[in-house]
Design an enzyme around this catalytic site. Structure first.
Site, PDB file in Angstrom:
ATOM      1  N   ARG A 116      -0.860  -1.808  -7.075  1.00  0.00           N
ATOM      2  CA  ARG A 116      -1.034  -2.941  -6.155  1.00  0.00           C
ATOM      3  C   ARG A 116      -1.913  -4.006  -6.808  1.00  0.00           C
ATOM      4  O   ARG A 116      -1.598  -5.194  -6.775  1.00  0.00           O
ATOM      5  CB  ARG A 116      -1.659  -2.429  -4.862  1.00  0.00           C
ATOM      6  CG  ARG A 116      -1.965  -3.494  -3.797  1.00  0.00           C
ATOM      7  CD  ARG A 116      -2.396  -2.766  -2.532  1.00  0.00           C
ATOM      8  NE  ARG A 116      -3.074  -3.618  -1.577  1.00  0.00           N
ATOM      9  CZ  ARG A 116      -2.460  -4.356  -0.642  1.00  0.00           C
ATOM     10  NH1 ARG A 116      -1.150  -4.370  -0.580  1.00  0.00           N
ATOM     11  NH2 ARG A 116      -3.155  -5.068   0.224  1.00  0.00           N
ATOM     12  N   HIS A 167      -2.709   2.335  -5.730  1.00  0.00           N
ATOM     13  CA  HIS A 167      -3.512   1.137  -5.485  1.00  0.00           C
ATOM     14  C   HIS A 167      -3.713   0.354  -6.781  1.00  0.00           C
ATOM     15  O   HIS A 167      -3.851  -0.871  -6.758  1.00  0.00           O
ATOM     16  CB  HIS A 167      -4.855   1.521  -4.867  1.00  0.00           C
ATOM     17  CG  HIS A 167      -5.350   0.521  -3.865  1.00  0.00           C
ATOM     18  ND1 HIS A 167      -4.722   0.296  -2.656  1.00  0.00           N
ATOM     19  CD2 HIS A 167      -6.398  -0.351  -3.905  1.00  0.00           C
ATOM     20  CE1 HIS A 167      -5.364  -0.652  -1.983  1.00  0.00           C
ATOM     21  NE2 HIS A 167      -6.377  -1.057  -2.724  1.00  0.00           N
ATOM     22  N   TYR A 194      -8.774 -11.056  -7.303  1.00  0.00           N
ATOM     23  CA  TYR A 194      -7.780 -11.038  -8.371  1.00  0.00           C
ATOM     24  C   TYR A 194      -7.862 -12.273  -9.255  1.00  0.00           C
ATOM     25  O   TYR A 194      -7.441 -12.239 -10.411  1.00  0.00           O
ATOM     26  CB  TYR A 194      -6.377 -10.892  -7.791  1.00  0.00           C
ATOM     27  CG  TYR A 194      -6.213  -9.604  -7.037  1.00  0.00           C
ATOM     28  CD1 TYR A 194      -6.239  -8.383  -7.706  1.00  0.00           C
ATOM     29  CD2 TYR A 194      -6.072  -9.585  -5.652  1.00  0.00           C
ATOM     30  CE1 TYR A 194      -6.112  -7.188  -7.021  1.00  0.00           C
ATOM     31  CE2 TYR A 194      -5.941  -8.393  -4.964  1.00  0.00           C
ATOM     32  CZ  TYR A 194      -5.965  -7.203  -5.653  1.00  0.00           C
ATOM     33  OH  TYR A 194      -5.853  -6.021  -4.975  1.00  0.00           O
ATOM     34  N   ARG A 214       0.844  -1.185   0.000  1.00  0.00           N
ATOM     35  CA  ARG A 214       0.000   0.000   0.000  1.00  0.00           C
ATOM     36  C   ARG A 214       0.887   1.246   0.000  1.00  0.00           C
ATOM     37  O   ARG A 214       2.022   1.207   0.461  1.00  0.00           O
ATOM     38  CB  ARG A 214      -0.913   0.008   1.220  1.00  0.00           C
ATOM     39  CG  ARG A 214      -1.815  -1.219   1.340  1.00  0.00           C
ATOM     40  CD  ARG A 214      -2.596  -1.199   2.644  1.00  0.00           C
ATOM     41  NE  ARG A 214      -3.487  -2.347   2.781  1.00  0.00           N
ATOM     42  CZ  ARG A 214      -3.149  -3.479   3.392  1.00  0.00           C
ATOM     43  NH1 ARG A 214      -1.937  -3.605   3.934  1.00  0.00           N
ATOM     44  NH2 ARG A 214      -4.006  -4.483   3.471  1.00  0.00           N
ATOM     45  N   LYS A 243      -1.909  -2.762   8.067  1.00  0.00           N
ATOM     46  CA  LYS A 243      -3.073  -2.371   8.849  1.00  0.00           C
ATOM     47  C   LYS A 243      -3.048  -3.054  10.204  1.00  0.00           C
ATOM     48  O   LYS A 243      -2.708  -4.231  10.320  1.00  0.00           O
ATOM     49  CB  LYS A 243      -4.362  -2.730   8.100  1.00  0.00           C
ATOM     50  CG  LYS A 243      -4.602  -1.889   6.855  1.00  0.00           C
ATOM     51  CD  LYS A 243      -5.946  -2.209   6.229  1.00  0.00           C
ATOM     52  CE  LYS A 243      -6.240  -1.298   5.053  1.00  0.00           C
ATOM     53  NZ  LYS A 243      -7.561  -1.589   4.433  1.00  0.00           N
ATOM     54  N   HIS A 255      -3.406  -9.196   3.325  1.00  0.00           N
ATOM     55  CA  HIS A 255      -4.846  -9.324   3.514  1.00  0.00           C
ATOM     56  C   HIS A 255      -5.131 -10.227   4.715  1.00  0.00           C
ATOM     57  O   HIS A 255      -4.556 -11.317   4.827  1.00  0.00           O
ATOM     58  CB  HIS A 255      -5.518  -9.928   2.280  1.00  0.00           C
ATOM     59  CG  HIS A 255      -5.610  -8.990   1.121  1.00  0.00           C
ATOM     60  ND1 HIS A 255      -5.768  -9.408  -0.181  1.00  0.00           N
ATOM     61  CD2 HIS A 255      -5.575  -7.635   1.074  1.00  0.00           C
ATOM     62  CE1 HIS A 255      -5.823  -8.362  -0.982  1.00  0.00           C
ATOM     63  NE2 HIS A 255      -5.710  -7.281  -0.236  1.00  0.00           N
TER      64      HIS A 255
END
Length: 350
Positions: A299, A296, A331, A202, A226, A322
């Site tokens: 990404r 993004h 994806y 990110r 995150k 994730h």
């Protein structure tokens, strides 16, 4: 009353004092206990204030009176005012998170949001670049002038306007501080683009990297994602070359008292700002005649190319950071759609 967590605004002054206290305590919980970003805390607080304002209008003056019917009524009102499915899904998640916390804190007799349903958010397939387009983007700083972002202040305090694509190239041979900075900026831009595409991190993670987070021997970077979760992400030889050039010939020029250990630096010597980084990516994409691209988007592109090259879905999940495999599975749909498009274009009986 406890203070609102840092990053939140005082958007709840019209609520009764007891409800204001609950909002502040919940924001503090998200920020300090759950380690949520300031952006996430602001979003949750905004949703919660909207919910509690609706509850007060329905006659709930005490938090203990909040029940499932109030939550459903609030979401229904959001729907009638035109809120998108993604917004409704996020607001329902905010309500469930607050309800669970309030029940644990003894503010609600039951977790009334546990059974709150929300519409499934429609997930559009992300647009991705082809491999040749991605290569053209990451190599753009070697053949194009720096993209316009803002006024460039060199470490000496002099001021220089950044060159625009197609415009005059700054003179890097004058021996001045301005010329040295103009030579360093493309090296910074190149390593930014290489890392984004090579690792799929990110933009906040890339800008948050320190020099010590790069393991040159194993060619991996240590990333804090995150929730403060740490992961190691590999990168390739082109990114290593860009890193070597930046660390030996670029970063020392821009580094100053404000640099600290930051890997990527802005023109003023501080840590590179994500907003500026987005302008860099979008500017080079536009100058190269490529589709509109963001960090993004790079990404998405990295993840799709990994899967198309045979990478395992679980491995891609780990690389991207994730928490749920469901976030990575989109994806696989991108790859299938690209395959279908190629089939329709190439097969005579498609």
């Amino acid at each position: 009353m406890s203070r609102p967590a840092r990053g939140t605004r005082a958007v709840h002054q019209e609520l009764p004092p007891a409800l204001r206290d609950a909002v502040d305590d919940f924001a503090e919980h998200l920020s300090r206990v759950r380690n949520r970003s300031a952006h996430t805390v602001r979003a949750y607080v905004t949703d919660l204030v909207s919910l509690l304002d609706h509850a007060v209008r329905m006659g709930c003056v005490d938090l203990a009176e909040l029940d499932l019917s109030v939550l459903r009524s609030w979401l229904a009102r959001q729907r009638t005012t035109g809120a998108a499915r993604t917004s409704l899904a996020r607001r329902a998640a905010s309500a469930r998170a607050f309800s669970a916390w309030a029940h644990r804190a003894g503010l609600l007799p039951a977790d009334v949001g546990a059974t709150l349903a929300s519409p499934r958010a429609h997930r559009e397939l992300p647009s991705v670049l082809r491999a040749d387009q991605a290569a053209a983007l990451v190599e753009a700083p070697t053949r194009l002038p720096p993209v316009p972002t803002s006024t460039l202040k060199t470490p000496s305090g002099a001021t220089q306007i950044r060159a625009t694509p197609g415009g005059p190239t700054p003179d890097a041979t004058t021996g001045t501080a301005e010329g040295a900075a103009a030579e360093a900026v493309p090296l910074r831009d190149r390593v930014l683009l290489e890392l984004l595409y090579a690792t799929g991190v990110r933009i906040s993670e890339a800008c948050g990297l320190d020099v010590g987070d790069v393991d040159h021997g194993r060619r991996v970077i240590r990333v804090f994602g995150k929730g403060g979760r740490e992961r190691s992400v590999p990168y390739g030889v082109p990114a290593q070359r860009a890193l070597d050039d930046w660390l030996s010939r670029g970063r020392p020029i821009l580094a100053g008292a404000r640099s600290g250990d930051a890997l990527l630096l802005g023109a003023r010597g501080g840590r590179l700002n994500p907003t500026t980084a987005r302008q860099i990516v979008g500017g080079y994409a536009e100058a190269s005649g490529l589709p509109r691209t963001s960090p993004h988007g790079l990404r998405h592109t990295a993840a799709t190319h990994l899967l198309e090259g045979g990478a395992d879905l679980r491995a891609v999940q780990e690389l991207l950071g994730h928490s749920s495999l469901a976030s990575t599975q989109i994806y696989t749909h991108v790859s299938v759609e690209r395959l279908r498009a190629a089939y329709r274009q190439a097969h005579p009986r498609a």
